[in-house]
Design a protein around this motif. Sequence first.
Motif, PDB file in Angstrom:
ATOM      1  N   GLU A 199       0.842  -1.206   0.000  1.00 34.41           N
ATOM      2  CA  GLU A 199       0.000   0.000   0.000  1.00 34.41           C
ATOM      3  C   GLU A 199       0.873   1.251   0.000  1.00 34.41           C
ATOM      4  O   GLU A 199       0.539   2.248  -0.625  1.00 34.41           O
ATOM      5  CB  GLU A 199      -0.916   0.021   1.232  1.00 34.41           C
ATOM      6  CG  GLU A 199      -1.955  -1.083   1.280  1.00 34.41           C
ATOM      7  CD  GLU A 199      -3.092  -0.901   0.263  1.00 34.41           C
ATOM      8  OE1 GLU A 199      -3.151   0.152  -0.396  1.00 34.41           O
ATOM      9  OE2 GLU A 199      -3.902  -1.837   0.127  1.00 34.41           O
ATOM     10  N   GLU A 235     -14.208  -7.199   1.217  1.00 36.45           N
ATOM     11  CA  GLU A 235     -14.279  -7.447  -0.225  1.00 36.45           C
ATOM     12  C   GLU A 235     -15.522  -8.220  -0.630  1.00 36.45           C
ATOM     13  O   GLU A 235     -16.120  -7.956  -1.667  1.00 36.45           O
ATOM     14  CB  GLU A 235     -13.026  -8.188  -0.694  1.00 36.45           C
ATOM     15  CG  GLU A 235     -11.971  -7.218  -1.198  1.00 36.45           C
ATOM     16  CD  GLU A 235     -10.564  -7.736  -1.007  1.00 36.45           C
ATOM     17  OE1 GLU A 235     -10.341  -8.930  -1.237  1.00 36.45           O
ATOM     18  OE2 GLU A 235      -9.700  -6.928  -0.599  1.00 36.45           O
ATOM     19  N   ARG A 264      -3.020   2.729  -1.694  1.00 30.80           N
ATOM     20  CA  ARG A 264      -3.720   3.878  -1.131  1.00 30.80           C
ATOM     21  C   ARG A 264      -2.828   4.755  -0.266  1.00 30.80           C
ATOM     22  O   ARG A 264      -3.076   5.943  -0.122  1.00 30.80           O
ATOM     23  CB  ARG A 264      -4.923   3.408  -0.289  1.00 30.80           C
ATOM     24  CG  ARG A 264      -5.974   2.616  -1.032  1.00 30.80           C
ATOM     25  CD  ARG A 264      -6.538   3.316  -2.235  1.00 30.80           C
ATOM     26  NE  ARG A 264      -7.124   4.605  -1.964  1.00 30.80           N
ATOM     27  CZ  ARG A 264      -8.422   4.879  -1.987  1.00 30.80           C
ATOM     28  NH1 ARG A 264      -9.283   3.947  -2.260  1.00 30.80           N
ATOM     29  NH2 ARG A 264      -8.858   6.106  -1.774  1.00 30.80           N
ATOM     30  N   TYR A 267     -10.450   2.210   1.328  1.00 34.67           N
ATOM     31  CA  TYR A 267     -10.478   0.769   1.110  1.00 34.67           C
ATOM     32  C   TYR A 267      -9.366   0.352   0.166  1.00 34.67           C
ATOM     33  O   TYR A 267      -9.099   1.037  -0.828  1.00 34.67           O
ATOM     34  CB  TYR A 267     -11.856   0.363   0.582  1.00 34.67           C
ATOM     35  CG  TYR A 267     -12.905   0.616   1.637  1.00 34.67           C
ATOM     36  CD1 TYR A 267     -13.168  -0.339   2.605  1.00 34.67           C
ATOM     37  CD2 TYR A 267     -13.557   1.847   1.712  1.00 34.67           C
ATOM     38  CE1 TYR A 267     -14.078  -0.090   3.616  1.00 34.67           C
ATOM     39  CE2 TYR A 267     -14.475   2.109   2.721  1.00 34.67           C
ATOM     40  CZ  TYR A 267     -14.727   1.130   3.674  1.00 34.67           C
ATOM     41  OH  TYR A 267     -15.616   1.388   4.678  1.00 34.67           O
ATOM     42  N   SER A 268      -8.706  -0.743   0.491  1.00 34.33           N
ATOM     43  CA  SER A 268      -7.602  -1.227  -0.337  1.00 34.33           C
ATOM     44  C   SER A 268      -8.094  -1.541  -1.739  1.00 34.33           C
ATOM     45  O   SER A 268      -9.197  -2.048  -1.927  1.00 34.33           O
ATOM     46  CB  SER A 268      -7.005  -2.484   0.283  1.00 34.33           C
ATOM     47  OG  SER A 268      -6.017  -3.022  -0.566  1.00 34.33           O
ATOM     48  N   GLN A 269      -7.276  -1.225  -2.724  1.00 30.36           N
ATOM     49  CA  GLN A 269      -7.632  -1.577  -4.106  1.00 30.36           C
ATOM     50  C   GLN A 269      -6.721  -2.668  -4.649  1.00 30.36           C
ATOM     51  O   GLN A 269      -6.772  -2.989  -5.833  1.00 30.36           O
ATOM     52  CB  GLN A 269      -7.550  -0.319  -4.988  1.00 30.36           C
ATOM     53  CG  GLN A 269      -8.677   0.646  -4.662  1.00 30.36           C
ATOM     54  CD  GLN A 269      -8.511   2.008  -5.295  1.00 30.36           C
ATOM     55  OE1 GLN A 269      -7.392   2.392  -5.640  1.00 30.36           O
ATOM     56  NE2 GLN A 269      -9.587   2.735  -5.440  1.00 30.36           N
ATOM     57  N   GLY A 295      -6.771  -5.743  -3.715  1.00 33.46           N
ATOM     58  CA  GLY A 295      -7.492  -7.016  -3.745  1.00 33.46           C
ATOM     59  C   GLY A 295      -6.694  -8.127  -3.093  1.00 33.46           C
ATOM     60  O   GLY A 295      -6.027  -7.909  -2.080  1.00 33.46           O
ATOM     61  N   SER A 353      -9.100  -3.597   4.689  1.00 32.78           N
ATOM     62  CA  SER A 353      -8.939  -4.648   3.693  1.00 32.78           C
ATOM     63  C   SER A 353      -9.406  -5.970   4.282  1.00 32.78           C
ATOM     64  O   SER A 353      -9.750  -6.042   5.459  1.00 32.78           O
ATOM     65  CB  SER A 353      -7.472  -4.750   3.277  1.00 32.78           C
ATOM     66  OG  SER A 353      -6.727  -5.358   4.309  1.00 32.78           O
TER      67      SER A 353
END
Length: 384
Positions: free
Chosen positions: A198, A331, A203, A360-362, A364, A326
């Motif tokens: 991250e 998710e 993010r 929010y984490s992108q 995945g 996360s």
Amino acid sequence: MEKQDQLLMKKQNKNLVLEIIKNQSPISRMEIAKVTGMSPTSITRIVNELHLQGFVRETELVTSGVGRKAALLDVCGDVLYSVGLEIDKLIINIGIVNYIGEIVAWQTTPRDEREGYEETLKKVRKNIRELIDKNRVPVEKILGIGVGLPGSIDYMNGVVKISEQLKWKNKNLAKDLQQLTGFGVIIDNELKMKIIAENFKGRARDSQNAVLMGIGSGIGAAIILNGEIYRGDSNDAGEIGHTVIDPTGNVCNCGKIGCLASYISEGAIIADSRKVKDIQTIDEVFDACRKRESWAINIMDRTATYIALALSNILCLYNPEMIILSGNTIEKLPEIKGSIKQKCELYVWEPLKARVKIVYSQLGDQGVVLGAAIQAQNSLLELQ
Ligand SMILES: [Zn+2]
């Protein structure tokens, strides 16, 4: 200055310059001189060396203030690779990552939770070899392996002290995997690996103070303070899953009463759901929630409340500029985001509310692998 010291300093300067180009590219030689305080002549010499070794390239020309054209520098992705590995209770993810943090090969395989330590390691070795061969990654360019896994990890000695989820205790994971694969190996807690990703390209890119909270089969957090991972005395800082929220409440699998994890981990949610309905998996709970079944709505509403409480505590303790959420629960049930936001309005202390970003984490399911691979590059690269 002694000759040894001079050599060491040269090496440190070179590392520093490469790190700056990697993290702040595209960047000019002038800017590097400014950031490091080194002379433009030294920077030119170091950049030339890095260029010859294949690490650095010139990307584009920009007009500098005085009208001259200045070349910008960037790092080369294919100069080296590392393997990122995530071992979780039910899944093993492997990624081969190049020097600019791109995943060039990826493999996901299921893991049987009854699978033993040796069995998992053998499978990992086989899968890594297959992935390298299939994608024709030049083996001599692979720097090593970074492993992220749940649990209390002695990252300095490469030892898994305890992982409740994998049921491993006092395992010399780094040494054992190194012997099996022939590659250098570093290990760390999965969330600490994830926040590195991250911080590098997600993010929290370039953030000096950030927290990542993971909500899924386990509950935990990783913290970056003043630009560094905050580890505490034994690398266990961030284990918020075992902060107590109700001393008369649920029994946690750590043996204590009322830990946060005993309310909001997947296992805890499933256990509570079974009091109402014959539930096998977390997906069934989430489906019931979407079908507006009241028991599921209640359980997930309470989960959102506890998440918001945890966030408000983290904010008061560390005052980060952002908290990244996360994990599987976020998710697979994105609907919970609205509810968390609402509850944060209630629970977060007023002076912090306006400033903090809850995001929010992108990345995945690739976050742990990516961070582990980047960390392997950071720790195993020995510049000559
Ligand atoms: Zn506990």
